[in-house]
Design a protein around this motif. Structure first.
Motif, PDB file in Angstrom:
ATOM      1  N   TYR A   1      12.149  83.840  47.552  1.00 49.35           N
ATOM      2  CA  TYR A   1      11.243  83.293  46.543  1.00 49.35           C
ATOM      3  C   TYR A   1       9.958  82.815  47.211  1.00 49.35           C
ATOM      4  O   TYR A   1       8.852  83.145  46.768  1.00 49.35           O
ATOM      5  CB  TYR A   1      11.902  82.117  45.824  1.00 49.35           C
ATOM      6  CG  TYR A   1      12.899  82.483  44.754  1.00 49.35           C
ATOM      7  CD1 TYR A   1      12.755  82.016  43.453  1.00 49.35           C
ATOM      8  CD2 TYR A   1      14.001  83.283  45.038  1.00 49.35           C
ATOM      9  CE1 TYR A   1      13.679  82.317  42.462  1.00 49.35           C
ATOM     10  CE2 TYR A   1      14.924  83.606  44.066  1.00 49.35           C
ATOM     11  CZ  TYR A   1      14.766  83.131  42.780  1.00 49.35           C
ATOM     12  OH  TYR A   1      15.678  83.451  41.814  1.00 49.35           O
TER      13      TYR A   1
ATOM     14  N   PHE B   1      11.957  87.745  40.253  1.00 49.50           N
ATOM     15  CA  PHE B   1      12.477  86.847  41.275  1.00 49.50           C
ATOM     16  C   PHE B   1      13.996  86.820  41.334  1.00 49.50           C
ATOM     17  O   PHE B   1      14.568  86.406  42.340  1.00 49.50           O
ATOM     18  CB  PHE B   1      11.918  85.439  41.071  1.00 49.50           C
ATOM     19  CG  PHE B   1      10.528  85.268  41.607  1.00 49.50           C
ATOM     20  CD1 PHE B   1      10.313  84.731  42.863  1.00 49.50           C
ATOM     21  CD2 PHE B   1       9.429  85.670  40.861  1.00 49.50           C
ATOM     22  CE1 PHE B   1       9.029  84.589  43.376  1.00 49.50           C
ATOM     23  CE2 PHE B   1       8.141  85.539  41.363  1.00 49.50           C
ATOM     24  CZ  PHE B   1       7.942  84.997  42.622  1.00 49.50           C
TER      25      PHE B   1
ATOM     26  N   PHE C   1       8.420  76.420  43.207  1.00 50.95           N
ATOM     27  CA  PHE C   1       7.016  76.742  42.980  1.00 50.95           C
ATOM     28  C   PHE C   1       6.086  75.531  43.033  1.00 50.95           C
ATOM     29  O   PHE C   1       4.866  75.693  43.142  1.00 50.95           O
ATOM     30  CB  PHE C   1       6.861  77.432  41.618  1.00 50.95           C
ATOM     31  CG  PHE C   1       7.297  78.862  41.589  1.00 50.95           C
ATOM     32  CD1 PHE C   1       6.371  79.894  41.594  1.00 50.95           C
ATOM     33  CD2 PHE C   1       8.648  79.195  41.566  1.00 50.95           C
ATOM     34  CE1 PHE C   1       6.772  81.217  41.580  1.00 50.95           C
ATOM     35  CE2 PHE C   1       9.062  80.517  41.551  1.00 50.95           C
ATOM     36  CZ  PHE C   1       8.123  81.536  41.560  1.00 50.95           C
TER      37      PHE C   1
ATOM     38  N   LEU D   1      -0.083  83.215  37.129  1.00 46.66           N
ATOM     39  CA  LEU D   1       1.189  83.860  37.449  1.00 46.66           C
ATOM     40  C   LEU D   1       2.107  83.688  36.253  1.00 46.66           C
ATOM     41  O   LEU D   1       2.376  82.565  35.823  1.00 46.66           O
ATOM     42  CB  LEU D   1       1.826  83.238  38.689  1.00 46.66           C
ATOM     43  CG  LEU D   1       3.287  83.600  38.970  1.00 46.66           C
ATOM     44  CD1 LEU D   1       3.451  85.098  39.219  1.00 46.66           C
ATOM     45  CD2 LEU D   1       3.833  82.796  40.150  1.00 46.66           C
TER      46      LEU D   1
ATOM     47  N   TRP E   1       6.169  84.150  46.505  1.00 43.87           N
ATOM     48  CA  TRP E   1       5.161  83.324  45.840  1.00 43.87           C
ATOM     49  C   TRP E   1       4.037  82.919  46.789  1.00 43.87           C
ATOM     50  O   TRP E   1       2.898  82.696  46.352  1.00 43.87           O
ATOM     51  CB  TRP E   1       5.752  82.143  45.099  1.00 43.87           C
ATOM     52  CG  TRP E   1       6.450  81.023  45.802  1.00 43.87           C
ATOM     53  CD1 TRP E   1       7.751  80.649  45.667  1.00 43.87           C
ATOM     54  CD2 TRP E   1       5.880  80.044  46.699  1.00 43.87           C
ATOM     55  NE1 TRP E   1       8.041  79.548  46.425  1.00 43.87           N
ATOM     56  CE2 TRP E   1       6.903  79.148  47.065  1.00 43.87           C
ATOM     57  CE3 TRP E   1       4.603  79.845  47.229  1.00 43.87           C
ATOM     58  CZ2 TRP E   1       6.704  78.082  47.940  1.00 43.87           C
ATOM     59  CZ3 TRP E   1       4.401  78.781  48.112  1.00 43.87           C
ATOM     60  CH2 TRP E   1       5.433  77.926  48.454  1.00 43.87           C
TER      61      TRP E   1
END
Length: 283
Positions: free
Chosen positions: A133, A124, A253, A150, A137
């Motif tokens: 990003y 990343f 995330f 992950l 993701w």
């Protein structure tokens, strides 16, 4: 680790010489034994306990140390890298389970909910933040099974940025353990914001400006002069790296992934190189 936010031609210009320099790279740029132990002890057992008769693993990049882990015989690896040179010269074709292809991490050639594990090392950090990003993701979230994992090692800048003068002073004062630690500390200190990232050509420019006789400096540090080649490839590169804080990673995330663990290694600069393990949220 490879670049995804520039076009293929530009990225290849940066990475085409990397295979020739592989033997010169070390910790923290390449995964250390501690990083690999985390995968062996924390990730592989979770993968093996999966009820899937066959396991599919996506590797972001062609990191040999990860490709040659003791994967179970029912595991198939698909390594994806956008540099033909990296795929042909760096992926350990004779030792790895599976294959490597040229591709885009934002367009993984797998069906929805078909992957057991996505793993990357510094992957990343080659993306723009936040859009790059999120794009990657989201694609990882698409291909992962609800029970998938992950695992990514990140290179993180400290919450309080270092002064560039401090980095060079510690370099000359022999307080930095290796050339790769120096490069990463300099790169992180030069980054003004995560959104801007740091052009790798800027890293070379400042290093060249502050160290007019690099060969003499490396000799005084008892470091191989050949290590200079690992920063000289930055000179005309269009690529941009990004170094988030741990908080910025978690914020990026958190909408689609639950953090399972965060492991920091003990080697120099390890406090900036954690491996994070995530599970997709099943809303």
């Amino acid at each position: 680790m490879n670049q995804q936010n520039n076009n293929l031609t530009s990225a290849e210009n940066h990475w085409q010489n990397y295979p020739k320099l592989c033997e010169l790279y070390g910790s923290p740029l390449r995964p250390d034994s501690e990083d690999l132990d985390f995968l062996k002890l924390e990730v592989l057992p979770r993968l093996k306990s999966s009820s899937s008769q066959s396991k599919t693993v996506v590797l972001l990049g062609v990191t040999p140390e990860i490709a040659t882990l003791p994967w179970s015989e029912d595991t198939d690896i698909l390594a994806i890298d956008n540099s033909p040179g990296m795929v042909s010269a760096v992926f350990p074709w004779d030792k790895a389970r599976g294959k490597a292809i040229c591709g885009d991490w934002g367009k993984i050639p797998l069906a929805d909910n078909s992957c057991d594990l996505v793993v990357g090392d510094g992957s990343f950090n080659c993306l723009d933040y936040p859009n790059g990003y999120q794009r990657v993701w989201q694609e990882i979230f698409r291909v992962l099974k609800p029970t998938g994992l992950l695992s990514v090692r990140f290179f993180l800048r400290p919450s309080q940025s270092e002064d560039i003068k401090t980095v060079f002073a510690q370099l000359r004062g022999k307080s930095i353990g290796n050339f790769h630690v120096f490069k990463w500390r300099l790169a992180m200190a030069l980054q003004k914001s995560i959104e801007e990232g740091i052009p790798v050509a800027k890293i070379w420019q400042i290093a060249n400006q502050e160290i007019p006789e690099p060969e003499k400096l490396l000799q005084s540090l008892d470091w191989p002069i050949e290590l200079l080649n690992t920063i000289n490839i930055y000179k005309d590169s269009p690529n941009i790296y990004s170094f988030p804080t741990l908080q910025e990673v978690r914020e990026s995330f958190s909408s689609h992934f639950t953090e399972v663990s965060c492991s920091f290694p003990s080697y120099e600069l390890g406090e900036r190189c954690p491996t994070l393990l995530f599970q997709p949220k099943n809303n």
